[in-house]
Design an enzyme around this catalytic site. Structure first.
Site, PDB file in Angstrom:
ATOM      1  N   ARG A  45      29.957  38.844  40.716  1.00 38.90           N
ATOM      2  CA  ARG A  45      31.103  39.761  40.567  1.00 38.90           C
ATOM      3  C   ARG A  45      31.227  40.622  41.825  1.00 38.90           C
ATOM      4  O   ARG A  45      32.321  40.866  42.333  1.00 38.90           O
ATOM      5  CB  ARG A  45      30.922  40.651  39.319  1.00 38.90           C
ATOM      6  CG  ARG A  45      31.009  39.878  38.011  1.00 38.90           C
ATOM      7  CD  ARG A  45      31.106  40.816  36.815  1.00 38.90           C
ATOM      8  NE  ARG A  45      29.890  41.570  36.537  1.00 38.90           N
ATOM      9  CZ  ARG A  45      28.886  41.166  35.756  1.00 38.90           C
ATOM     10  NH1 ARG A  45      28.947  39.988  35.172  1.00 38.90           N
ATOM     11  NH2 ARG A  45      27.828  41.934  35.543  1.00 38.90           N
ATOM     12  N   GLU A 176      49.491  53.507  31.229  1.00 40.65           N
ATOM     13  CA  GLU A 176      49.874  52.110  31.034  1.00 40.65           C
ATOM     14  C   GLU A 176      50.070  51.771  29.551  1.00 40.65           C
ATOM     15  O   GLU A 176      49.116  51.437  28.854  1.00 40.65           O
ATOM     16  CB  GLU A 176      48.812  51.162  31.630  1.00 40.65           C
ATOM     17  CG  GLU A 176      49.185  49.688  31.456  1.00 40.65           C
ATOM     18  CD  GLU A 176      48.158  48.710  32.024  1.00 40.65           C
ATOM     19  OE1 GLU A 176      47.070  49.135  32.429  1.00 40.65           O
ATOM     20  OE2 GLU A 176      48.457  47.507  32.068  1.00 40.65           O
ATOM     21  N   LYS A 218      52.660  52.706  34.543  1.00 45.25           N
ATOM     22  CA  LYS A 218      52.426  51.265  34.717  1.00 45.25           C
ATOM     23  C   LYS A 218      52.983  50.542  33.496  1.00 45.25           C
ATOM     24  O   LYS A 218      52.303  50.392  32.485  1.00 45.25           O
ATOM     25  CB  LYS A 218      50.922  50.992  34.884  1.00 45.25           C
ATOM     26  CG  LYS A 218      50.576  49.516  34.985  1.00 45.25           C
ATOM     27  CD  LYS A 218      49.198  49.294  35.587  1.00 45.25           C
ATOM     28  CE  LYS A 218      48.812  47.838  35.527  1.00 45.25           C
ATOM     29  NZ  LYS A 218      47.709  47.504  36.421  1.00 45.25           N
TER      30      LYS A 218
HETATM   31  P1  13P Z   1      47.828  41.978  34.831  1.00 40.79           P
HETATM   32  O1  13P Z   1      48.687  42.142  36.052  1.00 40.79           O
HETATM   33  O2  13P Z   1      46.968  40.739  34.862  1.00 40.79           O
HETATM   34  O3  13P Z   1      48.599  42.150  33.563  1.00 40.79           O
HETATM   35  O4  13P Z   1      46.758  43.154  34.856  1.00 40.79           O
HETATM   36  C1  13P Z   1      47.167  44.418  35.188  1.00 40.79           C
HETATM   37  C2  13P Z   1      46.369  45.398  34.453  1.00 40.79           C
HETATM   38  O5  13P Z   1      45.804  46.303  35.030  1.00 40.79           O
HETATM   39  C3  13P Z   1      46.309  45.275  32.988  1.00 40.79           C
HETATM   40  O6  13P Z   1      45.724  46.421  32.443  1.00 40.79           O
END
Ligand code: 13P
Length: 340
Positions: A45, A176, A218
């Protein structure tokens, strides 16, 4: 001098740059590694993320990187903290602080994101480790009887509590609320749910005394479910996403950075580009992609040291495509010109 919340929130989406979401939890990165036949060890990782952070993309196209708890503490092979690599590239380190989505009692099929207890103390530690922004993801699924208001409200309140705690610690919150694209719903159902969720989120940010000027949103794009028979065109996704955002997102928010959510790499780029081309937007729009930035480098790398340069080239190419999109300058032909 320490940059203010406003400065950091603005910088994350300025000039076409966007975010790399490299904050996959242990179980998610294992899934990604399984797909390329790489064992998910701490060293692998580290090697994988070090490859990304040392790539050319970082200095030119990536404003910030969202890290997982393990990564923010890791050192590169030569002993340099990974956070220092990000800073040296002129990018800002960030941290995912939520502890994942868990089943919500009384709400079958829905989740509530956990991680508020002890968060003030964790923010202090993350600030000392170099984080200047954070991420908390709420997950809203669309189904026959969901989402419920119970779940939307609980998730919006958690986002507001998280965001207020982040700002108190001098850290910019990325808020988000992800409406998933997993179902068979059409784009208009996604519009309605996204609108409902965003309205509630901003209401709760207000009640939570969160400073919008120091916050990044987001969101998901407004898009048909993956299993829908009726897929929408790029223009329709762009038009409906912008209409939805304009109806819900105050112009005091400096930066909006989309998640990719399972769209193909090129779709995620094309959608962003089409939105920017509409012009006259009150916020800076950019990308904060996980999968749509990393699928190509993961494949090119496949865990082999001799593929590091190819992995970096693949990442730089995708980051550049999204940078062009964030400037409204991407075309399908741009894809042909691979980064050197
Ligand atoms: P994805 O762009 O793969 O949806 O991931 C963005 C992200 O931070 C999801 O929490």
């Amino acid at each position: 001098m320490t940059a203010s919340l406003e400065e950091v929130a603005y910088k994350l989406a300025a000039g076409g740059k966007g975010l790399l979401a490299a904050d996959e939890s242990a179980s998610t990165i294992k899934k990604r590694f399984d797909a390329i036949g790489v064992e998910s060890t701490e060293e692998n990782r580290r090697d994988y993320r070090e490859m990304l952070f040392r790539s050319e993309a970082m200095t030119q196209y990536i404003s910030g990187v969202i890290l997982f708890d393990e990564t923010i503490r890791q050192k590169a092979k030569d002993g340099t903290p990974l956070v220092s690599l990000i800073e040296a590239a002129g990018s800002i380190p960030g941290i995912k602080v939520d502890l994942g989505a868990h089943p919500q009692p009384g709400c079958p099929g829905e989740t509530i994101t956990e991680g508020l207890d002890g968060l003030a103390g964790r923010f202090k530690e993350y600030y000392d480790l170099g984080a200047r922004f954070a991420k908390w993801r709420a997950v809203i699924d669309i189904g026959q009887h969901i989402p419920s208001y119970t779940s939307i409200l609980a998730n919006a309140q958690a986002l507001a509590r998280y965001a207020a705690l982040a700002q108190a610690a001098g850290i910019v919150p990325i808020v988000e609320p992800e409406v998933l694209m997993d179902g068979d719903h059409d784009i208009d159902r996604c519009y309605d749910v996204t609108e409902w969720v965003l309205k509630e989120v901003f209401q709760q940010l207000f009640y939570g005394r969160v400073k919008l000027e120091g916050t990044v949103l987001k969101p998901n794009m407004v898009i048909a479910g993956k299993k829908s028979q009726k897929q929408a065109s790029v223009e329709e996704v762009a038009a409906k996403t912008i209409r939805c955002l304009k109806n819900c997102v105050p112009s005091a928010i400096p930066s909006v950075a989309f998640l990719s959510g399972g769209q193909s790499d090129e779709e995620a780029t094309a959608h962003l580009d089409a939105m920017i081309r509409q012009g006259g937007l009150p916020w800076n729009l950019t990308f904060s992609y996980g999968r749509a930035l990393q699928a190509a480098p993961q494949k090119a790398w496949s865990g082999k040291p001799e593929n590091v340069a190819a992995g970096q080239a693949a990442f730089t190419h995708r980051a550049r495509m999204n940078y062009l999109a964030a400037l409204g300058q991407w075309t399908p032909e741009s894809e042909e010109k691979k980064a050197a």
